[in-house]
Design a protein around this motif. Structure first.
Motif, mmCIF file in Angstrom:
data_model
loop_
_atom_site.group_PDB
_atom_site.id
_atom_site.type_symbol
_atom_site.label_atom_id
_atom_site.label_comp_id
_atom_site.label_asym_id
_atom_site.label_seq_id
_atom_site.Cartn_x
_atom_site.Cartn_y
_atom_site.Cartn_z
ATOM 1 N N GLU A 31 0.702 -1.239 -0.161
ATOM 2 C CA GLU A 31 0.038 -0.019 0.009
ATOM 3 C C GLU A 31 0.762 1.190 -0.056
ATOM 4 O O GLU A 31 0.416 2.261 -0.716
ATOM 5 N N VAL A 35 0.792 3.914 -3.297
ATOM 6 C CA VAL A 35 0.127 5.074 -3.035
ATOM 7 C C VAL A 35 1.115 6.229 -3.343
ATOM 8 O O VAL A 35 0.846 7.364 -3.894
ATOM 9 N N PHE A 41 -4.323 6.207 -6.735
ATOM 10 C CA PHE A 41 -4.265 5.130 -5.820
ATOM 11 C C PHE A 41 -4.831 5.404 -4.607
ATOM 12 O O PHE A 41 -3.904 6.379 -3.851
ATOM 13 N N LYS A 42 -5.743 4.752 -3.723
ATOM 14 C CA LYS A 42 -6.095 5.008 -2.676
ATOM 15 C C LYS A 42 -6.229 3.924 -1.830
ATOM 16 O O LYS A 42 -6.734 2.755 -2.227
ATOM 17 N N THR A 43 -5.832 3.747 -0.620
ATOM 18 C CA THR A 43 -5.944 2.571 0.501
ATOM 19 C C THR A 43 -7.071 2.767 1.326
ATOM 20 O O THR A 43 -7.836 3.896 1.280
ATOM 21 N N LEU A 45 -6.228 -1.369 0.766
ATOM 22 C CA LEU A 45 -6.287 -2.326 -0.396
ATOM 23 C C LEU A 45 -6.907 -3.607 -0.112
ATOM 24 O O LEU A 45 -6.590 -4.312 0.983
ATOM 25 N N LEU A 61 -5.920 -6.667 -7.102
ATOM 26 C CA LEU A 61 -5.778 -5.667 -6.373
ATOM 27 C C LEU A 61 -7.195 -4.903 -6.391
ATOM 28 O O LEU A 61 -7.354 -4.563 -7.560
ATOM 29 N N ASP A 63 -8.564 -1.279 -4.890
ATOM 30 C CA ASP A 63 -8.101 0.020 -4.038
ATOM 31 C C ASP A 63 -9.417 0.607 -3.490
ATOM 32 O O ASP A 63 -10.669 0.067 -3.825
ATOM 33 N N TYR A 69 -6.696 -3.596 -10.404
ATOM 34 C CA TYR A 69 -5.202 -3.928 -10.634
ATOM 35 C C TYR A 69 -4.903 -5.122 -10.707
ATOM 36 O O TYR A 69 -5.642 -6.023 -9.989
#
Length: 375
Positions: A31, A35, A41-43, A45, A61, A63, A69
């Motif tokens: 993470e 980021v 991209f945002k946590t 995850l 993945l 997010d 992803y």
């Protein structure tokens, strides 16, 4: 694997889907890394592991924005072959093709070669929302769509082989000649190492049957040299098809790609047509099946030759097919070696590994038939 960035794989009946994470990764470190390197991209995850993938562990993945992803990484532990599991090469070829050509591949975001993050190198790429078919007959589809899916697969391969690899920065991606000659020298050595691998109880994986005879035939009957970008494992279940249309939108699993002989990809794609059916085999055989609901191997070869500007019929194509059986046997033997070393990542690994001797013998049947036809 698939991309709509807003959907996950659970809404797709033809997607092999995910399972519990079999090989754990450090999500917190991942993470922090993503980021700082992937815009938007945002946590936190969410991490799942795809069921497919015999060698490089592959993760889905999601997010906090519900953007999808795919992460591909090298397996943990000491590797038998330093050139195997080359995720760095996968990233390089996908980056070049996605930016410079119309070959259908997922976009890539980041390559990480710092082992401090997940223990081994990895890269993150686009998730393609689409369908992956695990068998070559496309059974869920109407007959006409099955045929169109096969045509699209062949056309995608011809498109890849038509790319000028030097013009997209891949001039150093592989050697410009002698692909089969090098394989004939290197694969037997790899096979011998794999054969000698022992499990905890001292049982060896074992050798390929009639290996020396087969190698000698390859040396005496090598196909004329040719060069293009090759995928290295081009087959139906490495293709993502559009969610509703019979066309390829993505080619996956590039770890074996290089500059090499284009007919190696074509032979790999058509291998099922030359395989005899064996009960419980993970490689379905179509050799003795009549009235197929998909195009014949010969029809597909004609389409390939038309799209790629190649001579038809292809001279000495038996060599390429027989070599594909041998190479596949070495790959399956390698899976058996990883099982012995407790490095296999797929829950289907044992199912695949036990057939490496049968596959090699089928390759020798092609050789025997070719020899007899010339008497």
């Amino acid at each position: 694997m698939s991309s709509s960035n807003n959907d996950n794989d659970n809404d797709n009946d033809n997607n092999p889907g995910t399972s519990v994470v079999r090989l754990q990764i450090n999500v917190s470190k991942l993470e922090q890394y993503l980021v700082s390197r992937i815009p938007g991209f945002k946590t936190p995850l969410e991490v799942k592991q795809f069921k497919y993938g015999q060698s490089n562990p592959t993760y889905h993945l999601i997010d906090a924005n519900k953007k999808n992803y795919v992460l591909r990484k090298k397996p943990p532990g000491k590797l038998l072959d330093k050139t195997a599991h080359a995720v760095e090469r996968e990233f390089k070829v996908l980056d070049a093709l996605s930016r410079n050509t119309d070959v259908p591949v997922p976009k890539v975001y980041i390559l990480c070669e710092d082992n401090e993050i997940l223990g081994t190198p990895f890269f993150v790429m686009e998730y393609l929302k689409g369908r992956i078919f695990e068998e070559v007959l496309f059974s869920p589809l109407p007959v006409e769509e099955r045929r169109k899916c096969w045509y699209s697969a062949i056309e995608s391969l011809a498109k890849l082989h038509s790319v000028n690899y030097k013009s997209i920065g891949l001039e150093n991606y592989g050697k410009p000649s002698g692909f089969y000659s090098r394989q004939i020298r290197s694969l037997p050595k790899i096979s011998e190492k794999q054969a000698a691998t022992m499990d905890d109880e001292g049982n060896k994986v074992g050798p390929l049957p009639r290996l020396n005879e087969m190698i000698q035939w390859f040396k005496n009957n090598e196909i004329a040299d040719d060069t293009s970008i090759i995928h290295g494992d081009f087959k139906i279940d490495n293709l993502v098809f559009h969610p509703t249309e019979p066309r390829v939108i993505g080619i996956l699993d590039w770890e074996l790609s290089t500059i090499g002989h284009p007919l190696s990809d074509l032979a790999n794609l058509l291998m099922n047509f030359f395989v005899k059916d064996i009960p419980y085999s993970p490689i379905p055989g179509l050799r003795d099946v009549k009235n197929l609901s998909i195009p014949s191997a010969n029809e597909l070869i004609q389409v390939y030759c038309e799209k790629s500007g190649r001579q038809y019929p292809i001279p000495n194509f038996e060599f390429a097919i027989a070599f594909t059986f041998f190479r596949t046997a070495v790959i399956l033997q390698g899976i058996a070696a990883r099982i012995a070393r407790k490095q296999a990542s797929s829950d289907k690994a044992k199912e695949y590994a036990k057939f490496f001797k049968d596959i090699n013998l089928m390759g020798f049947e092609i050789i025997d038939r070719t020899i007899k036809s010339k008497l």
